[in-house]
Design a protein around this motif. Structure first.
Motif, PDB file in Angstrom:
ATOM      1  N   VAL A 185       0.948  -1.149   0.143  1.00 35.07           N
ATOM      2  CA  VAL A 185      -0.048   0.164   0.021  1.00 35.07           C
ATOM      3  C   VAL A 185       0.899   1.349  -0.131  1.00 35.07           C
ATOM      4  N   GLN A 186       1.541   1.521  -1.161  1.00 33.17           N
ATOM      5  CA  GLN A 186       2.676   2.429  -1.309  1.00 33.17           C
ATOM      6  C   GLN A 186       1.650   4.014  -1.899  1.00 33.17           C
ATOM      7  N   GLY A 187       2.088   4.979  -1.394  1.00 40.21           N
ATOM      8  CA  GLY A 187       1.604   6.169  -2.133  1.00 40.21           C
ATOM      9  C   GLY A 187       2.794   7.066  -2.377  1.00 40.21           C
ATOM     10  N   MET A 188       2.741   7.821  -3.265  1.00 46.31           N
ATOM     11  CA  MET A 188       4.173   8.481  -3.717  1.00 46.31           C
ATOM     12  C   MET A 188       3.735  10.222  -3.608  1.00 46.31           C
ATOM     13  N   LEU A 189       4.562  10.972  -3.104  1.00 49.78           N
ATOM     14  CA  LEU A 189       4.688  12.338  -3.075  1.00 49.78           C
ATOM     15  C   LEU A 189       6.013  12.712  -3.398  1.00 49.78           C
ATOM     16  N   TYR A 190       5.937  13.631  -4.568  1.00 52.14           N
ATOM     17  CA  TYR A 190       7.119  14.297  -4.994  1.00 52.14           C
ATOM     18  C   TYR A 190       7.146  15.438  -4.598  1.00 52.14           C
ATOM     19  N   VAL A 191       8.058  15.973  -3.703  1.00 54.08           N
ATOM     20  CA  VAL A 191       8.267  17.287  -3.063  1.00 54.08           C
ATOM     21  C   VAL A 191       9.079  18.108  -4.163  1.00 54.08           C
ATOM     22  N   ALA A 192       8.696  18.791  -4.706  1.00 53.48           N
ATOM     23  CA  ALA A 192       9.354  19.753  -6.015  1.00 53.48           C
ATOM     24  C   ALA A 192       9.660  21.108  -5.267  1.00 53.48           C
ATOM     25  N   GLY A 193      10.770  21.921  -6.087  1.00 57.94           N
ATOM     26  CA  GLY A 193      10.813  23.153  -5.579  1.00 57.94           C
ATOM     27  C   GLY A 193       9.579  24.015  -5.946  1.00 57.94           C
ATOM     28  N   ARG A 194       9.567  25.335  -5.233  1.00 64.06           N
ATOM     29  CA  ARG A 194       8.513  25.979  -5.542  1.00 64.06           C
ATOM     30  C   ARG A 194       8.044  26.396  -6.880  1.00 64.06           C
ATOM     31  N   HIS A 195       8.945  26.341  -7.742  1.00 65.06           N
ATOM     32  CA  HIS A 195       9.042  26.799  -9.154  1.00 65.06           C
ATOM     33  C   HIS A 195       8.655  25.434  -9.832  1.00 65.06           C
ATOM     34  N   HIS A 196       7.561  24.953 -10.293  1.00 68.90           N
ATOM     35  CA  HIS A 196       7.660  23.514 -10.852  1.00 68.90           C
ATOM     36  C   HIS A 196       6.575  23.524 -11.801  1.00 68.90           C
ATOM     37  N   GLN A 197       6.543  22.344 -12.591  1.00 67.71           N
ATOM     38  CA  GLN A 197       5.661  22.070 -13.466  1.00 67.71           C
ATOM     39  C   GLN A 197       5.452  20.756 -13.897  1.00 67.71           C
ATOM     40  N   VAL A 198       4.209  20.296 -13.888  1.00 70.41           N
ATOM     41  CA  VAL A 198       3.968  18.814 -14.221  1.00 70.41           C
ATOM     42  C   VAL A 198       3.519  18.472 -15.541  1.00 70.41           C
ATOM     43  N   LEU A 199       4.456  17.639 -16.252  1.00 73.58           N
ATOM     44  CA  LEU A 199       4.127  17.372 -17.666  1.00 73.58           C
ATOM     45  C   LEU A 199       3.676  15.773 -17.667  1.00 73.58           C
ATOM     46  N   SER A 200       3.048  15.382 -18.883  1.00 75.55           N
ATOM     47  CA  SER A 200       2.943  13.895 -19.060  1.00 75.55           C
ATOM     48  C   SER A 200       3.669  13.671 -20.484  1.00 75.55           C
ATOM     49  N   GLY A 201       4.668  13.302 -20.605  1.00 74.90           N
ATOM     50  CA  GLY A 201       5.495  12.764 -21.789  1.00 74.90           C
ATOM     51  C   GLY A 201       6.344  13.917 -22.183  1.00 74.90           C
ATOM     52  N   SER A 202       7.002  13.808 -23.248  1.00 72.34           N
ATOM     53  CA  SER A 202       7.921  14.928 -23.692  1.00 72.34           C
ATOM     54  C   SER A 202       6.998  16.070 -24.075  1.00 72.34           C
ATOM     55  N   ALA A 203       7.538  17.160 -23.614  1.00 68.38           N
ATOM     56  CA  ALA A 203       6.623  18.459 -23.598  1.00 68.38           C
ATOM     57  C   ALA A 203       7.766  19.690 -23.497  1.00 68.38           C
ATOM     58  N   GLU A 204       7.085  20.804 -24.146  1.00 67.43           N
ATOM     59  CA  GLU A 204       7.869  22.031 -23.570  1.00 67.43           C
ATOM     60  C   GLU A 204       7.277  22.368 -22.132  1.00 67.43           C
ATOM     61  N   PHE A 205       8.094  23.284 -21.414  1.00 70.64           N
ATOM     62  CA  PHE A 205       7.736  24.047 -20.277  1.00 70.64           C
ATOM     63  C   PHE A 205       7.705  25.299 -20.041  1.00 70.64           C
ATOM     64  N   GLU A 206       7.262  25.933 -19.113  1.00 69.24           N
ATOM     65  CA  GLU A 206       7.858  27.311 -18.880  1.00 69.24           C
ATOM     66  C   GLU A 206       7.523  27.462 -17.499  1.00 69.24           C
ATOM     67  N   LEU A 207       8.538  28.214 -16.726  1.00 74.20           N
ATOM     68  CA  LEU A 207       8.490  28.662 -15.402  1.00 74.20           C
ATOM     69  C   LEU A 207       8.676  30.109 -15.219  1.00 74.20           C
TER      70      LEU A 207
END
Lengths: 260, 247
Positions: A185-207
């Motif tokens: 019974v595992q849950g996953m948290l990813y703790v990111a820096g304050r400036h972050h973006q979540v993508l799904s697959g290859s993608a452009e990002f902008e912060l």
């Protein structure tokens, strides 16, 4: 392509005008900061030749092989891109939330297939308050051991239905949430820096609106090698970064001499 | 006269062969007895007395409100147990039999492998499809590339710690190689039991690792008297979680 940006806590629901006024004040203060933006592209791709390697019709001809799930590089699941300040870069304070901070909630629920976390994974900013709620009829002991050993903490038992405990996550990295009295019974948290973006697959990002200074930029996926670069954000400028989560960058190993 | 002398190089007692060849018959018998005694003595110096450490891991939860609660009924297999001497270091003994993780039926077999630092692991592909074994664990990142049935590649692990391995093509293929600092190690069975053979006399820190369970550590001492009696040194390792230990 699906993108989700975050620059701090979610706004509350009380008093839209008050929230707008507070947010405007916050932006006004932030405008005093020297900021730039970080853009780029994350690439997730299979190894050259992998797609054609098992394409023969007879390759997956047994029941066991036919059941094999192949990793989907087009839809690999959530990828997190985030920044971590390498020096004491002055950051704009997150806009105050009317009615207090709303925590990110992970619920322990009993479903048809047994106990599980809902949601099973979540991305939060460092410093976020995370609440664990027990919605099962039995008490459970919840704890976490960070896979990166960045930090380790334990939580009290959730001793009655609806019981909850909250913890403020202070270190960046992946955190697996466990239930001591139940397996798998595992849950996953990813703790990111304050400036972050979540993508799904290859993608452009902008912060956007990143205070000027040195940063470590990271692209992370739970099953792929992490890619990290050191960048410097300068005032009024855009910094472009290409990140690659491919296996190709790992150290290569030569074939055994006794192999055909 | 027959004089046991101490080797200037090793410091061990040896017999002067000139003295043996010139001795009378009764004296020769004495020579043989003495030779036997010296041989046994030398063997004792070479083979350090060692015993067995055995025990089990247990799960518990300690809270101010409820006291200690034991967690029962959970499969406790696959907890890695390894021992490091408190004083000094043990020279790792590499096993003669090579370690192997096979790629068979789109799985890694075994799913958990314990190896000693410096040991080499082979990764033969027994499937008729192509696999690509890789790891991005900090202890030993590597990429074996694509290869087919009948081929094999090998990796020598020089850093201690867990190395998680995957296949870049097949989602459900994953395994863990745990690299221990020496050969004093074991993995638990489903009831959490373990035993480690040939542990030299001395004091040790016995540590545990499991991907999902809390880490544990116990101090263990193997004494000469334990070796003479021939009984294992028993120890329980409590992988407990304490309430209120939040950041």
């Amino acid at each position: 392509m699906n993108r989700r940006n975050s620059g701090g806590s979610a706004p509350g629901t009380q008093g839209a005008l008050l929230a707008a006024a507070l947010f405007a004040a916050s932006i006004g203060w932030a405008e005093d900061l020297q900021t730039g933006r970080v853009t780029g592209h994350v690439t997730v791709r299979a190894k050259d030749g992998a797609a054609s390697a098992n394409r023969r019709r007879s390759a997956y001809d047994s029941v066991r092989l036919r059941r094999a799930r192949r990793f989907d590089y087009q839809n690999p699941g959530e990828i997190v891109v985030h920044l971590e300040a390498l020096a004491a870069v002055p950051q704009a304070a997150p806009p105050p939330v009317p009615g207090g901070e709303t925590p990110t909630t992970l619920r322990l629920v009993r479903a048809a297939r047994g106990l599980r976390w809902h949601p099973s994974s979540s991305v939060v900013s460092v410093g976020t308050l995370v609440e664990f709620v027990n919605e099962d009829s039995k008490p459970h002991i919840v704890y976490s051991k960070s896979s990166t050993d960045a930090f380790q903490y334990y939580l009290d038992e959730l001793d009655s239905q609806g019981a909850s405990r909250s913890v403020r996550i202070k270190a960046i990295g992946p955190v697996e949430i466990q239930v001591l009295d139940a397996e798998g019974v595992q849950g996953m948290l990813y703790v990111a820096g304050r400036h972050h973006q979540v993508l799904s697959g290859s993608a452009e990002f902008e912060l956007p609106r990143v205070p000027a200074g040195p940063y470590r930029i990271t692209a992370w996926h739970p099953r792929l090698p992490v890619d990290t670069r050191i960048i410097t954000v300068t005032n009024g400028a855009s910094t472009h970064v290409a990140l690659d989560l491919s296996v190709n960058h790992l150290p290569k190993v030569s074939p055994d001499q006794d192999s055909p | 006269m027959i004089h046991p002398i101490r080797s200037s190089r090793t410091g061990r007692r040896i017999l002067s062969m000139d003295a043996v060849t010139t001795a009378t018959k009764p004296a020769r018998c004495l020579v043989v007895l003495l030779a036997l005694w010296f041989a046994l003595d030398a063997h004792a110096e070479l083979a350090q007395p060692s015993g067995t450490v055995a025990g089990r891991v247990i799960l518990s939860h300690q809270s101010e409100k409820r006291g200690t609660i034991s967690i029962a009924g959970r499969d406790l297999s696959g907890v890695v147990i390894f021992m490091e001497p408190v004083d000094g270091e043990i020279v790792p003994t590499l096993p003669e039999k090579e370690a192997t993780i096979r790629q068979k039926d789109v799985k890694f077999d075994p799913a958990l492998l314990l190896v000693t630092r410096g040991q080499t692991v082979r990764f033969p592909n027994d499937d008729k499809i192509v696999h690509n074994v890789f790891s991005f664990s900090s202890a030993h990142p590597f990429d074996l590339g694509l290869y087919s049935k009948g081929e094999s590649k090998s990796v020598t692990f020089t850093n201690t710690g867990p190395v998680r391995i995957f296949c870049s093509i097949h989602t459900d293929m994953h395994a863990v190689i745990y690299v221990t600092p020496n050969h004093l190690r074991a993995a638990t069975d489903a009831k959490g039991r373990f035993h480690i053979l040939n542990v030299p006399v001395g004091r040790y820190a016995l540590q545990t690792w499991h991907r999902y369970l809390p880490d544990g550590v116990e101090r263990v001492e193997v004494r000469h008297v334990d070796v003479q009696v021939g009984e294992p040194v028993w120890t329980d390792v409590d992988l407990s979680v304490q309430s209120g230990d939040t950041p």
